[in-house]
Structure formats: C-alpha cells, structure tokens
Design an enzyme around this catalytic site. Structure first.
Site, short mmCIF file in Angstrom:
data_model
loop_
_atom_site.label_atom_id
_atom_site.label_comp_id
_atom_site.label_asym_id
_atom_site.label_seq_id
_atom_site.Cartn_x
_atom_site.Cartn_y
_atom_site.Cartn_z
N ARG A 38 0.75 -1.35 0.04
CA ARG A 38 -0.10 0.03 -0.15
C ARG A 38 0.82 1.30 0.06
O ARG A 38 0.67 2.09 -0.57
CB ARG A 38 -0.79 -0.03 1.12
CG ARG A 38 -2.17 -1.07 1.05
CD ARG A 38 -3.13 -0.83 1.94
NE ARG A 38 -4.19 -1.65 1.52
CZ ARG A 38 -5.00 -2.17 2.41
NH1 ARG A 38 -4.75 -2.09 3.64
NH2 ARG A 38 -6.12 -2.90 1.88
N LYS A 206 -19.89 -15.77 -0.45
CA LYS A 206 -21.33 -15.60 -0.44
C LYS A 206 -22.10 -15.05 -1.46
O LYS A 206 -21.65 -13.77 -1.87
CB LYS A 206 -21.41 -14.96 0.86
CG LYS A 206 -21.08 -15.64 2.35
CD LYS A 206 -21.47 -14.78 3.23
CE LYS A 206 -21.35 -15.37 4.67
NZ LYS A 206 -21.35 -14.52 5.80
N GLY A 361 -10.22 -8.31 -2.17
CA GLY A 361 -8.86 -8.72 -1.39
C GLY A 361 -8.32 -9.98 -1.64
O GLY A 361 -7.35 -10.55 -2.12
N GLY A 384 -13.58 -3.39 -0.14
CA GLY A 384 -14.71 -2.90 -0.45
C GLY A 384 -15.06 -1.87 -1.09
O GLY A 384 -16.26 -1.77 -1.83
#
Ligand code: AMP
Length: 411
Positions: A38, A206, A361, A384
């Site tokens: 990052r 999911k 991710g 996200g």
C-alpha cells in the site's frame, strides 16, 4: 475521469494534504511492517508532488483503534520504510518528519515549518473518534493544515469520513491523486464504456455479499461466470443436489430472480459444470471430481471448479474485450482446491486484447499467488470500495472530489 486531477494543480511551495491508504499489515506488537504494497502504490503520487516542490502532509488510518490512541496502531513505523522507498524511487534522500497527533498544536506547527520537497506524516487519523464520525470541526482542523487537498486512498473512498469527505468542504478544491485517478479510470471505463464482449467473473463465499454487484453487472455484461462457494446457491435454485456445499437458503429467491433477469436480458449466466468435491473442509480431505449432472453426495462439498468448467469459462474469457473479476473460484488457500482459481487467473492474463480489472482482497491475493499479476491491466487496491463501485454506488470520497474544470481556478 471527470474529477479534478492532481496533475492540473500548481503544487509549488504549497502545503498539500494527501489522504493516503497506509493501512499496512503490521506484526503483532505493531513494530514491523509485514507488507508495504500500500505504501508502494502511492509512490507515483508522492514522487509527482515532491518533484513539483510541494510541502507534503500525509494522513492515513491504520487498523481499528476505535477512536483513541493505541500504540500498536501507530503510523510511526511507516516513516523509515517511506524514507527508504522514496530514496530508492527518487535517487535522493527525502526528509520525512512525524507528527505524534494528526491535529492540534504540534501538527499545526510542524506543518507550518515544512519546506518544499519535505514530507510530514501525521499520526493515525482514527486515534480521534471524530474521523469516522465525519465531524465538521475535526474536518476543518485537518483542512487548516494545508492549502491544497488531494485524495489517493481509493480503498477508503466508500466511507464518508472527515479525511475523505468532510475536509473537502473546507478546502478550495479536492483533487484525485494519481492512484485514485488510475482506479477511477480503469473501473470507470470497464463499467461505463466497456468494449464488448464484456465478461464478468464472480466467485468467493457468499451470494449475499455480491448480490448488489450481480444486479448491477447483469445490466451491462454479455456473460456472467459464477464460481466459488456462491455458485452452489444458484445450482440449488436450479434444482441440483449440492450435498454439503455452501448454501445460503435464504438467498434462493434472490438467486432465482437473478437467473430469470439474466434470461430476460439475454446475458449468458454460466455456472460450474463440474466440481472438485471433498469429504471435509480440510487441506488433506478426500477429494473426487463430479460432473454437473451427478448429485454431490450428502456430506461432500464442492470446493473448486473442475476442468470442464475451467474450459467453459476460459472460452468466454478468451473472447472478451472487457473482463471484471471479483472473488476466487474455490478455496484457493488450500492447494488441493486452488487449481480452478489459478487457471482462471492464467486465462484472464492470457487475453491481452481485453481490459482486465481484478478487485477484492481475495482475488487480488489469488492473482499474486498465480504469478500472472503483471499481465493484468488493472488490479484494484480497494476491496470494499471496488465492490461498491461494481455495485454502481457513488463512493462518498469520490463524489466529494471537485469536478474537472471547476477546480483549476479554485486551487
Ligand atoms: P469473498 O471474500 O466473498 O470473495 O470470499 C473469499 C473466500 O471464499 C475465500 O476464503 C475462499 O476460500 C472462499 N471460497 C471460495 N470457494 C468456496 C467454496 N466452494 N466453498 C467454501 N468457500 C469457498
């Protein structure tokens, strides 16, 4: 990209507040940086600003200190790493100072004393509860440190926090840093003006996490390929026996609705046609290959896509001009169930004619594990944030940036 870019600003001798994402994984005691990806991702923006003689104030969050100072979430260990990375990138040493608080007297004084070409890194923004509360007074204090604001933290852009949204109300203009600009350009192009055929690949655990993405993508893509645990809820909805595979029983209706929406729109909705099944969720489980027409035996579970599915998906991927991928095709963390994900990664990398964008991710770590990362056109830094972007939601930290054309005179 319709947002003001840092490229159009006059940075010389100006105090530039740059919101970065230095939320790096640290060792248990917080003293050692385990992965500096990052920090490295922001180097182009830092280099750009330093070469233009800006006085650079860097602000980030790190971990979840819940609104109070916590030693193991201090950004202090970033100073040395940043200095070393910049020395290498610029070929000269850069002065990097550290303010033990992101607001207050010390931060104010240190930012005033900054000279052109120097950096001041502020302590963790989330040591103050006002950051996540998007408190106007706190936002004003942060804004008071600088003359120009830019945001390079795409990974935090889906949150309306003081340093990503609030502050923009107290500065003359809010620009995108180079990393933010790159994210918006690639993700924006894929979603807003995709070259066809447009193929999306979704996987992961999911359905519930990705239903917004599925709904939005169904309006845009030519084909939707679904693998991973989430495929089993769709297969069950189509009447297939899935044994002990992952099932979200309360999402069967949602799955049926997505299947019929795909049919109405003429979108090819491809599900796995064979499976690597296991008798336990474990590395050393017994495994079998099952074709799509066979029921998964009770107690066994599908943990990876099989070779016929790889072939089916690869054909779609090979013909695509735009590819968006989010979520692994199986439990890729265990070698016995990694093959499907690795083969799909290779297929995406192989298609150099397509704009390929990978986000999230787990898909990003899968791509890195597969060794083909360099051949992917864009790997998103925001988990996200990239999901919300794919859902078609406006990200508050992006919406708050000044429109291109409005800002150059203001800044
Ligand atoms: P997500 O965060 O939703 O992208 O899900 C990623 C996780 O899904 C990874 O940890 C995978 O191990 C897991 N996963 C992928 N395929 C399956 C599967 N068939 N059964 C159970 N978990 C899976």
């Amino acid at each position: 990209m319709s947002k003001l870019s840092i490229r159009s600003l006059d940075l010389k001798d100006k105090r530039l507040f740059l919101r970065v994402d230095f939320n790096v994984p640290l060792s248990e005691d917080g003293s050692e940086i385990l992965d500096d990806t990052r920090i490295r991702e922001t180097l182009p923006t830092l280099e750009f600003a330093l070469r233009r003689h800006a006085k650079l104030i860097l602000a980030s969050h790190l971990g979840r200190p819940k609104g109070k100072p916590v030693a193991k979430y201090s950004l202090r260990p970033v100073v040395d790493r940043l200095r070393a990375l910049l020395d290498r990138a610029l070929g000269q040493s850069v002065n990097v100072a550290f303010s033990p608080d992101c607001v207050g007297e010390v931060a104010r004084e240190m930012s005033q004393q900054l000279e052109s070409g120097q950096i001041l890194l502020l302590e963790n923004l989330r040591f103050h509860p006002e950051e996540e509360a998007n408190d106007p007074g706190f936002s004003r204090e942060l804004a008071g440190l600088c003359e120009i604001y830019a945001n390079d933290a795409f990974g935090s852009a889906h949150r309306a926090h003081a340093s990503t949204e609030g502050i923009t109300h107290f500065v003359p203009a809010a620009a995108a840093g180079l990393l933010m600009e790159k994210e918006l350009t690639f993700l924006g192009k894929a979603l807003q003006s995709p070259e066809k055929p447009f193929v999306a690949i979704l996987g992961g655990a999911k359905v519930s996490d990705k239903i917004g993405v599925i709904d939005n993508l169904l309006r845009k893509v030519d084909a939707l390929l679904i693998g991973g645990g989430m495929a089993y809820t769709f297969l069950k909805a189509k009447g297939q026996e899935i044994g002990g595979s992952l099932l979200e029983a309360d999402k069967l209706d949602v799955a049926r609705a997505a299947l019929s929406s795909a049919e109405q729109r003429g979108v090819r909705f491809l599900l796995p046609v064979d499976h690597v099944v296991a008798d336990r969720f474990a590395r050393d489980a017994k495994t079998r290959l099952i074709s799509g027409t066979e029921p998964v035996p009770p107690g066994w579970m599908g943990l990876d896509i099989g070779p016929a599915t790889v072939e089916l998906f690869t054909r779609e991927i090979a013909g695509a001009r735009t590819i968006v991928w989010n979520g692994p095709m199986g439990v890729f963390e265990m070698p016995a169930f990694a093959n499907g994900t690795m083969r799909i990664a290779a297929a995406v990398a192989e298609n150099q004619a397509a704009l390929s964008v990978v986000g999230g991710g787990d898909s990003v770590s899968a791509i890195r594990q597969s060794g083909v990362a360099a051949h992917i056109k864009h790997i998103s830094t925001g988990g996200g944030a990239s999901l919300e972007f794919l859902e078609g939601k406006a990200l508050p930290g992006v919406a708050a940036l000044t429109e291109a054309g409005d800002g150059a005179s203001a800044a």
